[in-house]
Design an enzyme around this catalytic site. Structure first.
Site, PDB file in Angstrom:
ATOM      1  CB  CYS A   1     -13.927   1.295   0.241  1.00 27.35           C
ATOM      2  SG  CYS A   1     -13.246   2.964   0.371  1.00 27.35           S
TER       3      CYS A   1
ATOM      4  NE  ARG B   1      -3.888   0.594   1.998  1.00 32.18           N
ATOM      5  CZ  ARG B   1      -5.093   0.674   2.567  1.00 32.18           C
ATOM      6  NH1 ARG B   1      -5.268   1.415   3.639  1.00 32.18           N
ATOM      7  NH2 ARG B   1      -6.115   0.019   2.068  1.00 32.18           N
TER       8      ARG B   1
ATOM      9  CG  ASP C   1     -13.484   6.528  -1.034  1.00 31.57           C
ATOM     10  OD1 ASP C   1     -13.479   6.382   0.207  1.00 31.57           O
ATOM     11  OD2 ASP C   1     -12.465   6.411  -1.739  1.00 31.57           O
TER      12      ASP C   1
ATOM     13  CD  GLN D   1     -13.221  -1.924  -0.331  1.00 28.86           C
ATOM     14  OE1 GLN D   1     -12.360  -1.823   0.525  1.00 28.86           O
ATOM     15  NE2 GLN D   1     -14.415  -2.471  -0.084  1.00 28.86           N
TER      16      GLN D   1
ATOM     17  NE  ARG E   1     -10.435  -5.278   0.888  1.00 24.69           N
ATOM     18  CZ  ARG E   1      -9.618  -4.292   1.252  1.00 24.69           C
ATOM     19  NH1 ARG E   1     -10.125  -3.193   1.780  1.00 24.69           N
ATOM     20  NH2 ARG E   1      -8.307  -4.367   1.048  1.00 24.69           N
TER      21      ARG E   1
ATOM     22  CG  HIS F   1      -8.525   0.164  -2.664  1.00 22.56           C
ATOM     23  ND1 HIS F   1      -7.759  -0.944  -2.299  1.00 22.56           N
ATOM     24  CD2 HIS F   1      -9.210   0.524  -1.529  1.00 22.56           C
ATOM     25  CE1 HIS F   1      -7.963  -1.209  -1.026  1.00 22.56           C
ATOM     26  NE2 HIS F   1      -8.830  -0.351  -0.543  1.00 22.56           N
TER      27      HIS F   1
HETATM   28  N1  NVA Z   1      -9.920   6.763  -1.312  1.00 20.91           N
HETATM   29  C1  NVA Z   1      -9.551   6.350   0.024  1.00 20.91           C
HETATM   30  C2  NVA Z   1      -9.787   4.889   0.207  1.00 20.91           C
HETATM   31  C3  NVA Z   1      -9.443   4.361   1.576  1.00 20.91           C
HETATM   32  C4  NVA Z   1      -9.624   2.889   1.701  1.00 20.91           C
HETATM   33  C5  NVA Z   1      -8.083   6.696   0.264  1.00 20.91           C
HETATM   34  O1  NVA Z   1      -7.266   6.491  -0.645  1.00 20.91           O
HETATM   35  O2  NVA Z   1      -7.759   7.176   1.338  1.00 20.91           O
HETATM   36  N1   CP Z   2     -11.265  -0.060   2.674  1.00 18.10           N
HETATM   37  C1   CP Z   2      -9.976  -0.107   3.101  1.00 18.10           C
HETATM   38  O1   CP Z   2      -9.048  -0.367   2.321  1.00 18.10           O
HETATM   39  O2   CP Z   2      -9.840   0.091   4.432  1.00 18.10           O
HETATM   40  P1   CP Z   2      -8.469   0.286   5.233  1.00 18.10           P
HETATM   41  O3   CP Z   2      -7.870   1.582   4.804  1.00 18.10           O
HETATM   42  O4   CP Z   2      -8.874   0.255   6.675  1.00 18.10           O
HETATM   43  O5   CP Z   2      -7.546  -0.870   4.880  1.00 18.10           O
END
Ligand code: NVA
Ligand code: CP
Length: 300
Positions: free
Chosen positions: A259, A104, A219, A134, A287, A131
């Site tokens: 998500c 990540r 989101d 997800q 997930r 992502h």
């Molecule tokens: N769009 C959000 C998703 C978090 C799971 C982010 O990138 O922070």
């Molecule tokens: N939806 C998601 O990826 O959650 P986290 O950021 O908690 O991993």
């Protein structure tokens, strides 16, 4: 078997993705039935996290544990990656020791460079651009609640962000129609959108996006790394809030996904996310099951 990465949904074929969702549903049932299934005994997953996580970390760690393997959590605070060791070198070293790596990070190109230098499969657990993990959970959740998503209409409301891009890929791969409503200055990447042809299109308002939609998704308005823009974004995005009135304009049997983490009162009201059309807790649970199916596909 040849090494395969999962950096976007486009790395698997539509048939593989459909098979993966069916398998995730099977694995979920096996877990519910208390069956022990350990195809990854003695296998190790390295999890590189340059951003925070609750769901992704726990679901991958539990997936490896249930599959008989182990997972190692690596953050930049305690690895040499955080002190400037090149991502290429980190990938080369980790992949000589572990069987699969999850990353990540911020720039999608960094995940691509990591994968290019890894001798084992690399899974994208969120970048600024995509992502895909997800979306596996979201597609499984839609299937469980409403059956096949092929030919259905999905409304994306809010930011043209990483989740939006993965929804555009999903429209191509799972064959549904995606309508996207975003503020003009927060539209998704035009190339990603163009590649979806007539399966994904921008519309002029949230109301137009949700009309007849079977799934409404949103989101956060400020993603990880955009915390400084939170105040300004809250104003720009206000007309894009998913509330009861907007959900009422969707199909009568529409479901709502997010998500998570969610900000109640910003991108979604409490009445929607905590209401009867919301499937966010199943979505979060899935997930685990969909990533088990992914690990099995990549490693077995
Ligand atoms: N769009 C959000 C998703 C978090 C799971 C982010 O990138 O922070
Ligand atoms: N939806 C998601 O990826 O959650 P986290 O950021 O908690 O991993």
């Amino acid at each position: 078997m040849a090494k395969r990465h999962f950096l976007t949904l486009m790395d698997l074929s539509p048939a593989e993705l459909r098979g993966l969702i069916a398998r995730a549903i099977e694995l979920k049932q096996m877990q519910r039935d208390g069956k022990t299934y350990e195809p990854l005994k003695n296998k190790v997953l390295a999890m590189v996290f340059e951003k925070s996580s609750t769901r992704t970390r726990v679901s991958f760690e539990v997936a490896m544990s249930q599959f008989g393997g182990t997972a190692i959590f690596l953050s930049p605070r305690d690895t040499q990656l955080g002190r400037g060791e090149p991502v290429e070198d980190t990938a080369r070293v980790l992949s000589r020791m572990v069987d699969v790596i999850m990353i990540r990070t911020y720039e999608h190109e960094k995940a691509e460079r990591f994968a290019a230098n890894s001798g084992v499969p690399v899974i994208n657990a969120l970048t600024d651009r995509h992502h895909p993990c997800q979306l596996l959970a979201d597609m499984q959740t839609f299937y469980e609640h409403r059956g096949d998503i092929r030919g259905k209409t999905v409304a994306w409301i809010g930011d043209g962000n990483n989740m939006c891009h993965s929804y555009i890929d999903a429209a191509r791969q799972f064959d549904f129609q995606l309508r996207i409503a975003t503020p003009a200055e927060h539209q998704p990447d035009p190339d990603t959108l163009a590649q979806a042809g007539n399966q994904a299109r921008l519309v002029s308002s949230p109301q137009e996006a949700v009309r007849g939609a079977h799934l409404v998704v949103t989101d956060v308005w400020a993603s990880m790394g955009q915390e400084d823009e939170q105040g300004n974004r809250c104003q720009v995005f206000q007309p894009f809030q998913v509330n009861g009135e907007l959900m009422a304009a969707a199909s009568a049997d529409a479901i709502f996904m997010h998500c998570l983490p969610a900000h109640r009162g910003e991108e979604v009201t409490a009445e929607v996310i905590d209401g009867g059309q919301s499937v966010v807790w199943d979505e979060a649970e899935n997930r685990l099951h969909s990533q088990k199916a992914l690990l099995e596909l990549l490693l077995c």
